[in-house]
Design a protein around this motif. Structure first.
Motif, PDB file in Angstrom:
ATOM      1  N   ALA A   1       0.898  -1.255  -0.165  1.00 41.86           N
ATOM      2  CA  ALA A   1      -0.047  -0.002  -0.031  1.00 41.86           C
ATOM      3  C   ALA A   1       0.859   1.195   0.047  1.00 41.86           C
ATOM      4  CB  ALA A   1      -0.883   0.078   1.189  1.00 41.86           C
ATOM      5  N   TYR A   2       1.916   0.911   0.045  1.00 43.44           N
ATOM      6  CA  TYR A   2       3.069   2.345   0.363  1.00 43.44           C
ATOM      7  C   TYR A   2       3.068   3.094  -1.134  1.00 43.44           C
ATOM      8  CZ  TYR A   2       6.763   5.526   1.440  1.00 43.44           C
ATOM      9  OH  TYR A   2       7.582   6.684   1.435  1.00 43.44           O
ATOM     10  N   GLY A   3       2.622   4.478  -1.190  1.00 40.45           N
ATOM     11  CA  GLY A   3       2.744   5.124  -2.438  1.00 40.45           C
ATOM     12  C   GLY A   3       1.450   5.173  -2.890  1.00 40.45           C
ATOM     13  N   ARG A   4       0.367   4.581  -2.542  1.00 44.01           N
ATOM     14  CA  ARG A   4      -1.108   4.671  -2.880  1.00 44.01           C
ATOM     15  C   ARG A   4      -1.570   5.981  -2.369  1.00 44.01           C
ATOM     16  NH1 ARG A   4      -3.611   0.302  -5.374  1.00 44.01           N
ATOM     17  NH2 ARG A   4      -2.479  -1.356  -5.825  1.00 44.01           N
ATOM     18  N   THR A   5      -2.273   6.583  -3.103  1.00 43.91           N
ATOM     19  CA  THR A   5      -3.160   7.713  -2.581  1.00 43.91           C
ATOM     20  C   THR A   5      -4.483   7.767  -2.900  1.00 43.91           C
ATOM     21  OG1 THR A   5      -2.629   9.228  -4.785  1.00 43.91           O
ATOM     22  CG2 THR A   5      -0.732   9.073  -3.090  1.00 43.91           C
TER      23      THR A   5
ATOM     24  N   PRO B   1       3.533   7.312 -16.759  1.00 42.26           N
ATOM     25  CA  PRO B   1       4.061   6.384 -16.159  1.00 42.26           C
ATOM     26  C   PRO B   1       5.893   6.308 -16.287  1.00 42.26           C
ATOM     27  CG  PRO B   1       2.507   5.405 -17.525  1.00 42.26           C
ATOM     28  CD  PRO B   1       2.513   6.835 -17.900  1.00 42.26           C
ATOM     29  N   HIS B   2       6.359   7.209 -17.232  1.00 47.80           N
ATOM     30  CA  HIS B   2       7.719   7.141 -17.494  1.00 47.80           C
ATOM     31  C   HIS B   2       8.543   7.936 -16.060  1.00 47.80           C
ATOM     32  CE1 HIS B   2       6.783  11.387 -19.002  1.00 47.80           C
ATOM     33  NE2 HIS B   2       7.899  11.549 -18.555  1.00 47.80           N
ATOM     34  N   ARG B   3       7.662   8.601 -15.602  1.00 51.18           N
ATOM     35  CA  ARG B   3       7.979   9.171 -14.417  1.00 51.18           C
ATOM     36  C   ARG B   3       8.639   8.163 -13.408  1.00 51.18           C
ATOM     37  NH1 ARG B   3       7.045  14.807 -12.836  1.00 51.18           N
ATOM     38  NH2 ARG B   3       6.788  16.048 -14.864  1.00 51.18           N
ATOM     39  N   VAL B   4       7.637   7.331 -13.193  1.00 52.33           N
ATOM     40  CA  VAL B   4       7.956   6.075 -12.152  1.00 52.33           C
ATOM     41  C   VAL B   4       9.288   5.363 -12.488  1.00 52.33           C
ATOM     42  CG1 VAL B   4       7.169   4.096 -11.034  1.00 52.33           C
ATOM     43  CG2 VAL B   4       5.479   5.656 -11.724  1.00 52.33           C
ATOM     44  N   ALA B   5       9.637   5.112 -13.961  1.00 50.99           N
ATOM     45  CA  ALA B   5      10.592   4.519 -14.174  1.00 50.99           C
ATOM     46  C   ALA B   5      12.110   5.118 -13.968  1.00 50.99           C
ATOM     47  CB  ALA B   5      10.615   3.996 -15.885  1.00 50.99           C
ATOM     48  N   ARG B   6      12.050   6.405 -14.142  1.00 50.88           N
ATOM     49  CA  ARG B   6      12.921   7.346 -13.902  1.00 50.88           C
ATOM     50  C   ARG B   6      13.217   7.394 -12.346  1.00 50.88           C
ATOM     51  NH1 ARG B   6      15.215   9.432 -18.720  1.00 50.88           N
ATOM     52  NH2 ARG B   6      14.078   8.392 -20.429  1.00 50.88           N
ATOM     53  N   TYR B   7      12.277   7.533 -11.848  1.00 53.16           N
ATOM     54  CA  TYR B   7      12.507   7.565 -10.353  1.00 53.16           C
ATOM     55  C   TYR B   7      13.096   6.495  -9.689  1.00 53.16           C
ATOM     56  CZ  TYR B   7      11.052   6.716  -5.238  1.00 53.16           C
ATOM     57  OH  TYR B   7      10.992   6.507  -4.163  1.00 53.16           O
ATOM     58  N   LEU B   8      12.556   5.124 -10.247  1.00 51.47           N
ATOM     59  CA  LEU B   8      13.123   3.996  -9.729  1.00 51.47           C
ATOM     60  C   LEU B   8      14.800   3.990 -10.149  1.00 51.47           C
ATOM     61  CD1 LEU B   8      10.525   1.281 -11.036  1.00 51.47           C
ATOM     62  CD2 LEU B   8      11.009   2.185  -8.577  1.00 51.47           C
ATOM     63  N   GLU B   9      15.190   4.200 -11.075  1.00 47.24           N
ATOM     64  CA  GLU B   9      16.699   4.464 -11.670  1.00 47.24           C
ATOM     65  C   GLU B   9      17.213   5.443 -10.322  1.00 47.24           C
ATOM     66  OE1 GLU B   9      16.751   5.105 -15.557  1.00 47.24           O
ATOM     67  OE2 GLU B   9      14.924   3.949 -16.042  1.00 47.24           O
ATOM     68  N   GLU B  10      16.737   6.260 -10.427  1.00 51.50           N
ATOM     69  CA  GLU B  10      17.496   7.422  -9.228  1.00 51.50           C
ATOM     70  C   GLU B  10      17.553   6.662  -7.948  1.00 51.50           C
ATOM     71  OE1 GLU B  10      15.310  11.071  -9.378  1.00 51.50           O
ATOM     72  OE2 GLU B  10      15.761  11.735 -11.386  1.00 51.50           O
ATOM     73  N   LEU B  11      16.368   5.997  -7.430  1.00 49.06           N
ATOM     74  CA  LEU B  11      16.323   5.447  -6.083  1.00 49.06           C
ATOM     75  C   LEU B  11      17.259   4.276  -6.259  1.00 49.06           C
ATOM     76  CD1 LEU B  11      14.993   4.873  -3.423  1.00 49.06           C
ATOM     77  CD2 LEU B  11      13.301   3.390  -4.566  1.00 49.06           C
ATOM     78  N   ALA B  12      17.345   3.388  -7.190  1.00 46.45           N
ATOM     79  CA  ALA B  12      18.304   2.358  -7.090  1.00 46.45           C
ATOM     80  C   ALA B  12      19.843   2.937  -7.151  1.00 46.45           C
ATOM     81  CB  ALA B  12      18.389   1.563  -8.444  1.00 46.45           C
TER      82      ALA B  12
ATOM     83  N   VAL C   1       9.851  -0.240  -1.996  1.00 44.41           N
ATOM     84  CA  VAL C   1       9.278   0.854  -2.908  1.00 44.41           C
ATOM     85  C   VAL C   1       9.722   0.289  -4.390  1.00 44.41           C
ATOM     86  CG1 VAL C   1      10.021   3.084  -3.699  1.00 44.41           C
ATOM     87  CG2 VAL C   1       9.662   2.697  -1.354  1.00 44.41           C
ATOM     88  N   LEU C   2      11.035  -0.256  -4.626  1.00 49.90           N
ATOM     89  CA  LEU C   2      11.284  -0.776  -5.899  1.00 49.90           C
ATOM     90  C   LEU C   2      10.392  -1.687  -6.311  1.00 49.90           C
ATOM     91  CD1 LEU C   2      14.996  -1.316  -5.101  1.00 49.90           C
ATOM     92  CD2 LEU C   2      14.005   0.244  -6.858  1.00 49.90           C
ATOM     93  N   ARG C   3       9.775  -2.694  -5.384  1.00 47.31           N
ATOM     94  CA  ARG C   3       8.670  -3.462  -5.761  1.00 47.31           C
ATOM     95  C   ARG C   3       7.418  -2.900  -6.079  1.00 47.31           C
ATOM     96  NH1 ARG C   3      10.636  -6.644  -1.510  1.00 47.31           N
ATOM     97  NH2 ARG C   3       8.956  -5.796  -0.032  1.00 47.31           N
ATOM     98  N   ASN C   4       6.957  -1.965  -5.480  1.00 47.24           N
ATOM     99  CA  ASN C   4       5.743  -1.229  -5.763  1.00 47.24           C
ATOM    100  C   ASN C   4       5.872  -0.479  -6.952  1.00 47.24           C
ATOM    101  OD1 ASN C   4       5.167  -2.278  -3.173  1.00 47.24           O
ATOM    102  ND2 ASN C   4       4.807  -0.432  -2.390  1.00 47.24           N
ATOM    103  N   GLY C   5       7.045   0.171  -7.249  1.00 49.71           N
ATOM    104  CA  GLY C   5       7.097   0.898  -8.617  1.00 49.71           C
ATOM    105  C   GLY C   5       7.248   0.061  -9.566  1.00 49.71           C
ATOM    106  N   LEU C   6       7.937  -1.134  -9.586  1.00 45.29           N
ATOM    107  CA  LEU C   6       8.212  -2.196 -10.763  1.00 45.29           C
ATOM    108  C   LEU C   6       6.845  -2.620 -10.982  1.00 45.29           C
ATOM    109  CD1 LEU C   6      11.358  -3.763  -9.972  1.00 45.29           C
ATOM    110  CD2 LEU C   6      11.135  -2.364 -11.998  1.00 45.29           C
ATOM    111  N   ALA C   7       5.853  -2.793 -10.147  1.00 49.50           N
ATOM    112  CA  ALA C   7       4.571  -3.367 -10.103  1.00 49.50           C
ATOM    113  C   ALA C   7       3.680  -2.615 -10.904  1.00 49.50           C
ATOM    114  CB  ALA C   7       4.161  -3.732  -8.725  1.00 49.50           C
ATOM    115  N   VAL C   8       3.890  -1.200 -10.642  1.00 49.04           N
ATOM    116  CA  VAL C   8       2.868   0.054 -11.487  1.00 49.04           C
ATOM    117  C   VAL C   8       3.386  -0.189 -12.976  1.00 49.04           C
ATOM    118  CG1 VAL C   8       2.958   2.450 -11.774  1.00 49.04           C
ATOM    119  CG2 VAL C   8       2.756   1.714  -9.423  1.00 49.04           C
ATOM    120  N   LEU C   9       4.624  -0.612 -13.403  1.00 47.24           N
ATOM    121  CA  LEU C   9       5.119  -0.544 -14.649  1.00 47.24           C
ATOM    122  C   LEU C   9       4.972  -1.987 -15.162  1.00 47.24           C
ATOM    123  CD1 LEU C   9       8.550   1.133 -14.588  1.00 47.24           C
ATOM    124  CD2 LEU C   9       6.400   2.217 -15.163  1.00 47.24           C
ATOM    125  N   GLY C  10       4.186  -2.933 -14.272  1.00 47.32           N
ATOM    126  CA  GLY C  10       4.146  -4.469 -14.702  1.00 47.32           C
ATOM    127  C   GLY C  10       5.228  -5.116 -14.919  1.00 47.32           C
ATOM    128  N   VAL C  11       6.242  -4.882 -14.086  1.00 48.06           N
ATOM    129  CA  VAL C  11       7.639  -5.249 -14.228  1.00 48.06           C
ATOM    130  C   VAL C  11       8.120  -6.381 -12.849  1.00 48.06           C
ATOM    131  CG1 VAL C  11      10.025  -5.267 -14.551  1.00 48.06           C
ATOM    132  CG2 VAL C  11       8.429  -3.852 -15.815  1.00 48.06           C
TER     133      VAL C  11
END
Length: 557
Positions: A110-114, A493-504, A541-551
Motif C-alpha cells: 500500500a505504500y505509495g498509494r493515494t 508512467p515514465h516518471r515512475v521508471a526514472r524515479y526507480l533508476e534514481e532510487l536504485a 518501494v522498488l517492488r511497488n514501483g516496478l509493479a506499477v510498470l508491470g515488471v
C-alpha cells in the motif's frame, strides 16, 4: 515524515493561525513542498508564505516568521529557517526522517498509494488494433504504457476499466477476409490486401475448421473467412497480450454497435439536440459549432454509416455505462482526429475537458545490429510483440516502452535491453532489488532479530538513521507517493521508471558507504537493525514501483 505529511502539517499550521486571528487568509487546499537543491538548506522547503503574503497584506518574511514559529513547535521538526524573501526551510529530526523507512515497511504494497482520484470512474481504451494481423511493435508500446497508466490510476484511487475496441466490421475486415481466401486457395493476395505468413496460417486454420468452405459461392465464402478469420486472429491477439501481462476488462466489438441499433440511437440523440442536418443525400453532424474545422458525415449518400457514426455511438455507450471520464490512447497519426472527437462529445452534451482525454503517442523504432527495422502490416515485414519479448524478455520490453514519455519517439536498441549490465535501466533497477533481497537473506542467516518478518516497529530505533547517505535514501523513499500521484495526474508512467533508476542509484551509493551487516565478531547494533529496515523499505518501494510498470522484482539475479 513524508512530503505529503509535511504539506498537511504546514496547512494545519496556517489553519491554526487563521483560527486564532493572527493571519487573515484563505487556508490553501494544498501546500507545495520541495526538496532544496542544497541539502544544507534543510530537508524540504516551501514558498507558502510568499503566496499568502499579498492576501494577508503583510510582507512575505513576516508571514514566514509567523508560520516558522508555529512549525518549530511541531513534533518531528528539528529546525525551521526563514530564507531569502520568505522561503521556509524545514529540517526534520532524525527520528522523523527514520520513520519514513518504518512507514514504508509496515505499509507494504500500500505504500505509495493515494486517494488523488478517489471516486473517479475511468474507461481506459488502449491498443484497440484491428484484428487484421498480430500485435505489432507500435501497438505493443500502447499495451505497456496503457496497462501502466491503468495501474497508476488505480493506485491513486480511481476505478479503472481497461477496454479494447476492435473493428470487426468495415472495409479493412473485408480486405482481410479476401486475403485469407486467396491464401487458402493458393492465389496471390489482392493488391490492397494483407500479406505475411500469418495470413496463410489463418487461412489454413479456417479451411481446417470448416471443410468445404472453399466450395461455397464467393459471397458466402468471404463471410465465413471474415467471421472465422477475425475470431482466430483476435484469439491470437488476446493470447499474446496476456502473455505480455496485459489483460482487458472488456473487449468491445464494433459490430455489436451496428447490430444493437446503437448508431441510430446516437444519431437520434444528436438530432434531438439540433446538431444533425441533411445535405447532398448524406446525414451530417455540425461539428464546426464546437470548433472542428469542418462538419462530419454520419451516414453516407449510399446509406452506409461512417466510422465517425460508430465513434459517436461508442462514446455514448461508454457514458451510459457510468464512466465519468473516457480516456483513449491513439497513435500520432490520429492527431487530426482529436478535434472532431471533442466536437462529438460536446454535441452529445458533455464537457470535452472533463469527460474526455485523448493521448497521442509517437512511434517506436526497433534498432537491430545498428539499423532500424521497417514495419508494414500489409506487406508482412513487421516486428511483433512476440518478437520483442523473445529478443529482450517481457520485463525489459515493458520497461523500455514505458520509460519514455509517450510524445517522444523511441529507438529501442535490442543490444542494450538484452544485456545484463548497469547501463540497461531495467537490469540496474532489478539488480538493486535482488541485492537487497540477498542482504536480507544474509541477515536472516546470521540470526539477526530485526522484527521485519513481523513488521514490528518496536524492534527498530529510527533515530539511528542519521548518516548523510542514509538521509539521502530516506528522502528518496519518501518521494515515492508524490511520484505516483504526479505520474497519474500527468498520465506519465515514465516518471515512475526514472524515479526507480534514481532510487536504485541512491541505494547503491548508500551501500558503498554504510556497512549493513556485521563482519566477523562484530556485534549487532541498533544501527545494524535500522539500516536493515531502511534496506527493506527501499526494496518495498522498488517492488511497488516496478509493479506499477508491470515488471517483476526478482529476488535473485
Amino acid at each position: 515524515m513524508t512530503p505529503e505529511q509535511l504539506s498537511s502539517l504546514v496547512r494545519s499550521v496556517v489553519a491554526a493561525a487563521v483560527e486564532r486571528g493572527t493571519l487573515a487568509v484563505a487556508v490553501p487546499d494544498d501546500v507545495v513542498v520541495e526538496r532544496p537543491r542544497n541539502p544544507e538548506h534543510g530537508d524540504y522547503a516551501t514558498t507558502v508564505a510568499l503566496k499568502l503574503a499579498k492576501q494577508a497584506g503583510r510582507p512575505p518574511r513576516e508571514v514566514a516568521e509567523l508560520l516558522a514559529a508555529d512549525l518549530r513547535e511541531q513534533p518531528g521538526v528539528e529546525r525551521v529557517d526563514v530564507a531569502g524573501p520568505g522561503f521556509l526551510n524545514v529540517t526534520f529530526t532524525s527520528g522523523a526522517l527514520g520513520q519514513i523507512a518504518v512507514d514504508a515497511v509496515t505499509a507494504g504494497e500500500a505504500y505509495g498509494r493515494t486517494d488523488a482520484f478517489a471516486g473517479l470512474k475511468v474507461n481506459l481504451e488502449f491498443v484497440s488494433a484491428n484484428p487484421t494481423g498480430p500485435v505489432t511493435l507500435g501497438s505493443t508500446r500502447w499495451a505497456a504504457v496503457g496497462d501502466a497508466l491503468g495501474r497508476l490510476l488505480t493506485a491513486t484511487g480511481a476505478q479503472v476499466s481497461r477496454e479494447y475496441y476492435f473493428n470487426d466490421a468495415g472495409s479493412q475486415i473485408d480486405r482481410f477476409a479476401r486475403s485469407l481466401m486467396a491464401a487458402a486457395a493458393g492465389r496471390p493476395v489482392p493488391e490492397d490486401g494483407y500479406a505475411g505468413d500469418y495470413v496463410a496460417d489463418i487461412g489454413a486454420q479456417v479451411v481446417a475448421a470448416e471443410p468445404g468452405v472453399l466450395d461455397l459461392p464467393e459471397d458466402q465464402q468471404q463471410e465465413r473467412f471474415r467471421v472465422r478469420g477475425v475470431e482466430l486472429m483476435f484469439a491470437e491477439i488476446k493470447t499474446s497480450l496476456a502473455d505480455f501481462g496485459v489483460v482487458f476488462d472488456t473487449y468491445f466489438s464494433e459490430a455489436t454497435l451496428h447490430a444493437s441499433g446503437a448508431l441510430e440511437k446516437a444519431i437520434g440523440t444528436l438530432r434531438e439536440r439540433g446538431h444533425v442536418y441533411e445535405a447532398d443525400g448524406a446525414t451530417w453532424l455540425r461539428t464546426t459549432t464546437f470548433g472542428d474545422d469542418k462538419d462530419r458525415p454520419l451516414v453516407k449518400s449510399d446509406g452506409d454509416h461512417t466510422y465517425f457514426a460508430a465513434d459517436c455511438a461508442y462514446y455514448q455507450d461508454k457514458r451510459s455505462r457510468g464512466f465519468d471520464r473516457v480516456v483513449i490512447m491513439l497513435g500520432a497519426d490520429h492527431a487530426g482526429y482529436v478535434g472532431r472527437y471533442k466536437a462529438l462529445v460536446a454535441a452529445l452534451g458533455d464537457d470535452p475537458d472533463q469527460n474526455l482525454e485523448i493521448l497521442l503517442g509517437q512511434l517506436v523504432n526497433l534498432v537491430k545490429d545498428g539499423e532500424t527495422v521497417r514495419m508494414s502490416k500489409r506487406k508482412g515485414n513487421f516486428v511483433l510483440l512476440a518478437d520483442l519479448v523473445e529478443a529482450v524478455g517481457a520485463d525489459a520490453a515493458r520497461y523500455a516502452l514505458a520509460r519514455a514519455s509517450v510524445d517522444q519517439q523511441i529507438d529501442l536498441d535490442l543490444d542494450l535491453w538484452s544485456r545484463a549490465a548497469s547501463d540497461n535501466p531495467v537490469f540496474y533497477v532489478q539488480y538493486a532489488h535482488a541485492r537487497i533481497a540477498s542482504l536480507l537473506r544474509g541477515a536472516a542467516d546470521l540470526g539477526i532479530a530485526t522484527g521485519l518478518d513481523a513488521g514490528d516497529p518496536a524492534a527498530v530505533d529510527a533515530t539511528q538513521l542519521a548518516h548523510p547517505r542514509e538521509v539521502d535514501l530516506l528522502r528518496a523513499v519518501a518521494e515515492f507517493p508524490r511520484v505516483v500521484t504526479a505520474a497519474a495526474e500527468l498520465r506519465a508512467p515514465h516518471r515512475v521508471a526514472r524515479y526507480l533508476e534514481e532510487l536504485a542509484g541512491t541505494y547503491h551509493r548508500f551501500y558503498d558507504v554504510c556497512r549493513v551487516l556485521p563482519r566477523g565478531d562484530e556485534e549487532v547494533t541498533p544501527t545494524t537493525v535500522a539500516r536493515l529496515w531502511l534496506c527493506a523499505a527501499t526494496a518495498q518501494v522498488l517492488r511497488n514501483g516496478l509493479a506499477v510498470l508491470g515488471v517483476h522484482a526478482p529476488e535473485r539475479m
